[in-house]
Design an enzyme around this catalytic site. Structure first.
Site, PDB file in Angstrom:
ATOM      1  N   LEU A 146       0.952  -1.221  -0.016  1.00  0.00           N
ATOM      2  CA  LEU A 146       0.031   0.064  -0.056  1.00  0.00           C
ATOM      3  C   LEU A 146       0.780   1.362   0.025  1.00  0.00           C
ATOM      4  O   LEU A 146       0.739   2.352  -0.502  1.00  0.00           O
ATOM      5  CB  LEU A 146      -1.088   0.069   1.434  1.00  0.00           C
ATOM      6  CG  LEU A 146      -1.861  -1.175   1.354  1.00  0.00           C
ATOM      7  CD1 LEU A 146      -2.737  -1.078   2.509  1.00  0.00           C
ATOM      8  CD2 LEU A 146      -2.687  -1.439  -0.104  1.00  0.00           C
ATOM      9  N   ASP A 199      10.853   3.446   5.624  1.00  0.00           N
ATOM     10  CA  ASP A 199      10.278   2.081   6.042  1.00  0.00           C
ATOM     11  C   ASP A 199      11.589   1.377   6.589  1.00  0.00           C
ATOM     12  O   ASP A 199      12.943   2.034   6.524  1.00  0.00           O
ATOM     13  CB  ASP A 199       9.864   1.439   4.658  1.00  0.00           C
ATOM     14  CG  ASP A 199       9.285   0.105   5.083  1.00  0.00           C
ATOM     15  OD1 ASP A 199       9.662  -0.707   5.762  1.00  0.00           O
ATOM     16  OD2 ASP A 199       8.076   0.074   4.589  1.00  0.00           O
ATOM     17  N   GLY A 246       3.101   2.239   8.521  1.00  0.00           N
ATOM     18  CA  GLY A 246       4.269   1.343   8.883  1.00  0.00           C
ATOM     19  C   GLY A 246       3.829   0.596   9.855  1.00  0.00           C
ATOM     20  O   GLY A 246       2.912   0.487  10.398  1.00  0.00           O
ATOM     21  N   SER A 250       2.173  -5.561   9.812  1.00  0.00           N
ATOM     22  CA  SER A 250       1.351  -5.336   8.917  1.00  0.00           C
ATOM     23  C   SER A 250       0.260  -6.954   8.932  1.00  0.00           C
ATOM     24  O   SER A 250      -0.594  -6.889   8.176  1.00  0.00           O
ATOM     25  CB  SER A 250       1.438  -5.242   7.431  1.00  0.00           C
ATOM     26  OG  SER A 250       2.223  -5.879   6.999  1.00  0.00           O
ATOM     27  N   TYR A 264      -2.506  -8.541  16.357  1.00  0.00           N
ATOM     28  CA  TYR A 264      -2.292  -7.473  15.312  1.00  0.00           C
ATOM     29  C   TYR A 264      -3.576  -6.518  15.485  1.00  0.00           C
ATOM     30  O   TYR A 264      -3.249  -5.256  15.624  1.00  0.00           O
ATOM     31  CB  TYR A 264      -2.384  -7.966  13.906  1.00  0.00           C
ATOM     32  CG  TYR A 264      -2.482  -7.040  12.890  1.00  0.00           C
ATOM     33  CD1 TYR A 264      -1.465  -6.437  12.455  1.00  0.00           C
ATOM     34  CD2 TYR A 264      -3.755  -6.825  11.920  1.00  0.00           C
ATOM     35  CE1 TYR A 264      -1.762  -5.468  11.375  1.00  0.00           C
ATOM     36  CE2 TYR A 264      -3.944  -6.027  11.163  1.00  0.00           C
ATOM     37  CZ  TYR A 264      -2.853  -5.263  10.748  1.00  0.00           C
ATOM     38  OH  TYR A 264      -2.997  -4.450   9.700  1.00  0.00           O
TER      39      TYR A 264
END
Length: 279
Positions: free
Chosen positions: A16, A35, A74, A77, A141
């Site tokens: 993304l 990143d 960030g 994920s 998560y």
């Protein structure tokens, strides 16, 4: 918010992030990309990239100097053990909000449907959800995303940091199963959502369901009217292709979060539909 200032995009090397870097650069925005992994594409015009760890608060603060917006995509994920998620997704997010507070910047946080994933799907007897529903995370998560949304709430209430939580469903090129006919967010709609966030004159603290205009969506009211965003794409065009693809795990098919709900699932029976009611 001023559009002549640069924009910081974290997670720029992810799927993304790379799409947003290309799309926003094409719209003329000046970007600072970061990143922990190298940026794999040709650098978009008007963009610069620097590798950084979200847990390095000093570097994050420096990268955020003078920016108008922090687009925070960030962090870890996917669902991983808690210790792997804790640093990037909790401590790292604190560094993002502290940088935004110092700079007077607006934060767009890539949250997730996994923050509410244990709500039951409407077709399984649950309700379509509004953005003020209770958190019911389906994983570590998802728990980190609920924490992130609450941090945004606190920074708005305590410090006046404008922020928006994109509670993203499934942002892929195409849906891959029947669940995603309800949760799919096209990449075009995501880019338009980010652009609407950048150009909105007033934001405050907002939550938006990150899904396209899918008739079978699990989600209803949110704050999209505040920024003038309306999705243009629709997952129904893929129904013949993926509408019969389901999993064989009852916990997946009952709950909105899908596969994350079944990972490590140990209940003998599912919770009742009204498990979180306070009446």
């Amino acid at each position: 918010m001023s559009d002549d200032k640069p924009i910081l995009l974290t997670g720029a090397s992810g799927g993304l992030g790379r799409m947003l870097a290309r799309g926003l650069a094409g719209l003329g925005y000046r970007l600072r990309l970061t990143d922990i992994a190298p940026f794999p594409d040709a650098m978009p015009e008007g963009a610069a990239f620097e590798r950084a760890d979200l847990e390095d608060g000093v570097t994050i603060a420096r990268l955020a100097e003078g920016v108008s917006h922090i687009l925070h995509f960030g962090g870890v994920s996917t669902n991983q053990p808690f210790e792997e998620i804790f640093g990037p997704n909790l401590r790292g997010l604190f560094h993002i909000y502290e940088a935004a507070r110092r700079e007077g910047a607006r934060v767009a946080f890539a949250s997730s449907n996994h923050s509410i994933g244990f709500h039951t799907r409407p077709e399984a007897g649950g309700d379509a959800l509004d953005a003020d529903c209770q958190f019911r995370p389906d994983s570590f998560y998802g728990l980190s995303k609920a924490y992130g949304e609450l941090m945004g709430r606190m920074y708005w209430d305590k410090h006046g940091v404008e922020n928006i939580n994109y509670r993203i469903g499934s942002c892929f090129l195409e849906p891959i199963d029947r669940r995603m006919l309800s949760t799919w967010l096209s990449q075009g709609d995501l880019l338009r959502l980010v652009q609407a966030t950048i150009t909105a004159p007033v934001l405050g603290h907002a939550v938006i369901w990150g899904c396209s205009a899918n008739p079978q969506s699990y989600w209803e009211q949110d704050h999209r009217g505040r920024i003038g965003w309306a999705p243009q794409d629709n997952a129904e065009v893929f129904r013949d292709k993926v509408g019969q693809i389901v999993s064989d795990a009852p916990a997946n098919e009952r709950h909105q979060g899908g596969g994350y709900c079944a990972q490590g699932y140990s209940r003998a029976t599912p919770p009742p539909l009204d498990a979180f009611d306070l009446d």
